[in-house]
Design an enzyme around this catalytic site. Structure first.
Site, PDB file in Angstrom:
ATOM      1  N   GLU A  22       0.863  -1.609   0.392  1.00  0.00           N
ATOM      2  CA  GLU A  22       0.082  -0.104  -0.481  1.00  0.00           C
ATOM      3  C   GLU A  22       0.739   1.269  -0.264  1.00  0.00           C
ATOM      4  O   GLU A  22       0.648   2.000  -0.741  1.00  0.00           O
ATOM      5  CB  GLU A  22      -1.143  -0.064   1.241  1.00  0.00           C
ATOM      6  N   THR A  58      -5.911   9.188  -4.489  1.00  0.00           N
ATOM      7  CA  THR A  58      -5.969   8.796  -3.187  1.00  0.00           C
ATOM      8  C   THR A  58      -5.617  10.041  -2.684  1.00  0.00           C
ATOM      9  O   THR A  58      -5.580  10.250  -1.642  1.00  0.00           O
ATOM     10  CB  THR A  58      -5.338   7.341  -2.614  1.00  0.00           C
TER      11      THR A  58
END
Lengths: 316, 316
Positions: free
Chosen positions: B135, B188
């Site tokens: 991530e 994001t």
């Protein structure tokens, strides 16, 4: 039935991370209230024992709460001719200003009792609303943090005030509470004023992670998870300065096995949760060790969670 | 065993009020991953199907996650002479950039599979940590919101990152998820930048009241309480502007019976929770009604909660 004897419990609001939303009811201490339905309109506070609480009804939380109930009752009263009044006797075992819901116990107790005497016309949420009017008189804010657990028992969560939405959470049956009440004055209004209006997003995320974990821990009866989630990164760091030796209490109690704890309500009482009565007693010993050398009077209490909340019995 | 086939699920992070802490795993869509243990040191991404994901390993979440695992494994390896490498084939059914955990599915899938191939030397928390390194490559932040539910299954709560403390919550068995993925780009990093660093205390209290109630609702299987607690007063009002017709979707889906929902991860996908498959299907119809007149391509998905998380089977 015209008279009723009520036991109304002390409560802990602001359960560490659950600031303003999670509270619980104690078995001990509790107020004793004698409430009589009379034919004299109005509310009369007959006697208050063991306390210097204001007899002036405009400043008394029991009076204000019962007044709110009576006002509503008169709107729904079937026999409009019937004259209804109440006479209250309060035996205050919960010291005003202790931070364990003294004003809430009076307010919640009288509205709960009056509802029984009137044949239960009101539901739990209505009773909480009436009792909140007592809190408005006592602290300036019509909060439900203490009256909700007093009336519902157990551990309660206020999801929302508008609409009022309160849930009774599961209580693990070995959860015990140890409390120390240093006899110093902390006004709720002062304790609120020192809080910040804006907080860091990162702190808020930590807090709601802990709140979620605390609720999960209660349902799972996972005392380890409860312990890890008893962390308040927002309010405690600010209010702890109001309470002498707060961190010493917290650290030493956890060292001997307390799950965790914090400031009860807006203080000055400090509470610790433990798994089981044995550890809760050891926590009281530690509280005594920390406070006995100080020039501060204090009292301690120990209690399991009170699952039922207010209890009553008929007099005549 | 030298080869393994893995199904790694899509996940929803930022479950409305549970921003940054609550996520869940879906049964559908899911990535298919073929992972082979080899004697050639290093990690080789052999092929990626159905996606324009970077073959450049330094930008690929699966590579980064597996590299973190392999580095740790080499420290605890018993036979130091043994040369170990991995070959990965990814069939990406979860579209990158959709906001339903595409990078997490790759990262979590490969570390889960590698652990099986190596004889399970690592525990769940360790696997989550490795996957978080994936991530970090994909989004710049080593968050666990998606990899935790992918690996653990069900609904997960991240209480704390330091130490990493993750709890699998109870999932009511009739909880279904409807998703619409508008094919627009929301990065994001951009979605995070528009958030405020400081928030109002009063909003934060509302949020953690809702988080507590959501967790209680899950344990009690109280769909009404779940519905009332699916409210986000902090992040949604800011991020909703990134998603066309967000509020129309939300209002219309709730009108026909959805419990509630919000932005999945940092968007652009929007999800709705429902009680039962029937309502979840009606929600998909409403999503179609709102989006079909628009000049925006979109896809929809429907799925129950995936209680197990990643599934695997041996190849040879």
């Amino acid at each position: 039935m015209k008279g009723i004897k009520i036991f109304s419990p002390a409560t802990i609001a602001n359960l560490v991370c659950g600031f303003d939303v999670i509270g619980l009811a104690l078995d001990f201490p509790k107020d004793e209230i004698y409430l009589y339905k009379t034919n004299n309109p109005g509310i009369h506070i007959h006697r208050i024992y063991k306390s210097s609480l204001p007899n002036d009804p405009m400043k008394n939380s029991a009076f204000a709460a019962l007044q709110a109930l009576l006002k509503k009752y008169q709107k729904i009263q079937i026999n409009e001719e019937e004259k209804i009044g109440f006479k209250i006797e309060l035996i205050k075992n919960i010291r005003p200003g202790s931070g364990i819901g003294s004003s809430a116990a009076s307010a919640a107790g009288v509205v709960y009792g009056a509802n029984v005497l009137l044949g239960n016309p009101f539901n739990t949420i209505q009773l909480i609303r009436f009792a909140m009017e007592g809190e408005r008189i006592a602290s300036g804010i019509a909060h439900a943090d203490n009256v909700a657990p007093a009336i519902m028992g157990g551990v309660t969560l206020i999801r929302s005030y508008n609409p009022l939405d309160i849930t009774k959470l599961h209580s693990p049956n070995q959860l015990w509470v140890s409390i120390i009440h240093p006899q110093i004055e902390v006004k709720t209004s002062d304790a609120r004023e020192i809080l910040k209006q804006k907080i860091l997003m990162t702190d808020a995320i930590k807090q709601w992670g802990n709140v979620g974990a605390l609720v999960a821990g209660l349902y799972r009866e996972d005392y380890e998870l409860i312990s890890r989630s008893l962390e308040d990164v927002i309010v405690e760091p600010i209010r702890a300065i109001l309470i002498p030796y707060f961190y010493e209490l917290q650290i030493k109690c956890k060292e001997i096995g307390a799950l965790g704890g914090g400031i009860s309500g807006s203080g000055p009482s400090v509470f610790m949760l433990s798994k089981g009565n044995y550890t809760a007693k050891k926590v009281i010993e530690v509280m005594n060790q920390v406070y006995s050398p100080l020039q501060v009077d204090y009292k301690t209490y120990i209690s399991p969670i009170n699952l039922q909340g207010i209890k009553w019995s008929e007099i005549f």
